[in-house]
Write a protein that holds these residues in place. Structure first.
Motif: not given
Length: 541
Positions: A359-365, A444-448
């Motif tokens: 889920x975090x990977x999809x949100x980052x994209x 995106x940085x926060x997501x990473x």
């Protein structure tokens, strides 16, 4: 998108182990009717010859009969022989909270379909008085304009919406995994409670056998048969293991009924002893009384365990989306076939398939796509359109060269006119677009960082679970050895008490140790199963 939705809908069903009924269904679909004959004949042997005759004359009719029988048999088996895998499927299909989460995911699938061009603008104007122009009298005017975003804008918006929908699906998977874990945990707790009842009932039988032995010694009779009875009770650790799966409905039968019978037997033993006077044997009346005190305590514990079962049954049915009074079948066997040796591969699989990580990977994209959208919004938008003007014929007025006339208007032909139009937006205020790009970059940085933190937490959680499983394996081996040694010690102590009159206190202490060891073994096995369920939750279904 439709194919993706169909795949997700198929994933909504929990893929459990195939039962014998599902195998029979596959055989029916593939046309292997002979296998079904054997299956049906075992249940309905008197009608097998009739089925064979009908099959020979009319295969189509036979197929319909088998289909009806299959539906009836599957209904019976679903009601009578449900396993944990069956309950997991029921929970996935019926749980209201999970269905709500899936509807949210389905709603997010409609977002990509909403990405389209802005609606064209149509302007219509009618003059209340004709406007006199050289070409004629203008009566009305209509224009249409369509705005087009910069190249790639629509595709980027659709990709961003699709990624957000996939993130919602991973969120749904996480809720499904948590639901499956809760169902397994509650099922194991019910299993633990039922086996605790069985172990307590078995311990009650040991105490009653010891009571008979103490009474015989007090009376001075032959203790050989009583010693044999105690030995048999010690070697019979669980009634549930002999009975197979137990029916854990809402009733208070089973152990509670046995408790009532044992209470009556204890009362009869007490009344028999009251008529014995001082006795002439080598036993003590205090030994019998102490046993009766412990017997009554265990009978009370059995009744309380039956009462404690009710909240767990209601909770279990609530997770399955059923009525609270539905009957639940609990298997009493705890022979787990899960072995270690998969640690490294399992950790890699967790980092690849965990729903929260995906889920975090999809949100980052999706945040990256939002950054691309911010840049594209800073590009001009182009508009193309047409303007249509309606004219009517106007006759010539005035005279050429006449001094008295103030003006001269030649005749207008009244031909309508079409004028192509184009417009371009000028995004000169760049601060807004830069802020939008920076916003998506920071998200995106926060997501990473969040994904990195989750990976470390998953690794730590997995190592913790793995340590608990290894500790449980060690304890199971130790407790099984301790139970075997304690059973032998108890048998020898009972024999010594019957023949030599050794300390009865020692027998009671050993008996309590045996009960504790058996309960600890049960709790350790249940905890091991729960830890394996947690690992499956981390991996994701």
């Amino acid at each position: 998108m439709k194919q993706r939705e169909e795949v997700k809908m198929r994933d909504f069903k929990y893929s459990g182990n195939c039962t014998s009924i599902s195998k029979a269904k596959k055989g029916l679909e593939s046309g292997n009717i002979s296998i079904l004959f054997l299956f049906i004949s075992t249940l309905f042997s008197p009608y097998f010859n009739l089925f064979q005759k009908v099959h020979t004359k009319n295969k189509g009719l036979m197929l319909k009969i088998i289909s009806i029988l299959f539906l009836s048999i599957s209904t019976i088996f679903q009601a009578e022989a449900q396993t944990l895998e069956d309950y997991l499927e029921i929970a996935v299909e019926n749980n209201p909270a999970l269905q709500s989460s899936f509807k949210v995911y389905q709603a997010s699938l409609e977002k990509p379909n909403q990405v389209a061009l802005d609606n064209p603008q149509l302007n219509i104007g009618v003059f209340t008085r004709p406007m006199e122009l050289l070409m004629g009298n203008q009566r009305a005017e209509a224009s249409v304009m369509q705005m087009f975003p910069w190249f790639g804008m629509l595709k980027t918006q659709k990709d961003e919406a699709t990624l957000m929908a996939e993130a919602k699906y991973e969120e749904f998977r996480q809720q499904r995994n948590l639901l499956l874990y809760q169902v397994k945990e509650t099922y194991f707790q019910l299993q633990q409670l039922q086996n605790t009842i069985d172990i307590t009932a078995s311990n009650l039988e040991i105490l009653k056998s010891l009571e008979r032995l103490a009474i015989i010694r007090y009376q001075g009779g032959n203790t050989a048969e009583a010693v044999s009875s105690v030995t048999s009770a010690v070697r019979r650790p669980s009634r549930g293991a002999q009975q197979g799966s137990s029916d854990d409905g809402m009733g208070m039968g089973g152990a509670s009924a046995g408790s009532s019978a044992s209470m009556g037997q204890s009362s009869r033993s007490a009344s028999a002893m009251s008529g014995m006077g001082s006795g002439s044997g080598s036993g003590k009346l205090t030994d019998v009384l102490r046993l009766q005190v412990q017997i009554k305590a265990l009978e009370s514990d059995l009744q309380q365990l039956e009462v404690d079962k009710r909240p767990l049954l209601v909770r279990f049915n609530q997770l399955l989306g059923r009525g609270k009074n539905e009957t639940v079948k609990i298997e009493s066997q705890l022979d787990s076939k899960k072995e270690l040796g998969w640690e490294v591969a399992m950790l890699e699989q967790i980092l690849e398939t965990n729903p929260m990580l995906l889920m975090l990977e999809k949100e980052g994209l999706a945040y990256q796509k939002q950054g691309e959208m911010a840049k594209l919004e800073g590009k001009p938008m182009v508009g193309l359109g047409l303007n249509y003007m309606v004219f009517s014929f106007r006759p010539e007025s005035g005279m050429v060269g006449h001094a008295d006339d103030m003006y001269y208007m030649p005749a207008g032909m009244g031909n309508n006119m079409v004028m192509p139009m184009a417009t371009v937006t000028l995004p000169i205020y760049r601060k807004k677009y830069k802020a939008m790009a920076n916003e998506s970059k920071l998200y995106w940085q926060a997501n990473e960082r969040q994904k990195e933190d989750l990976q470390r937490n998953l690794e730590a959680e997995f190592e913790k679970i793995l340590a608990s499983i290894k500790d449980a394996d060690r304890k199971i081996i130790l407790l099984e050895e301790q139970i075997g040694l304690t059973e032998q010690t108890l048998e020898l102590s009972v024999t010594a008490y019957a023949t030599e009159g050794s300390s009865f206190e020692e027998i009671l202490n050993i008996q309590r140790e045996l009960l504790d060891f058996r309960l600890n073994l049960l709790n350790t096995k249940i905890e091991r199963e729960i830890q394996f369920a947690r690992v499956e939750t981390l991996v994701g279904v």
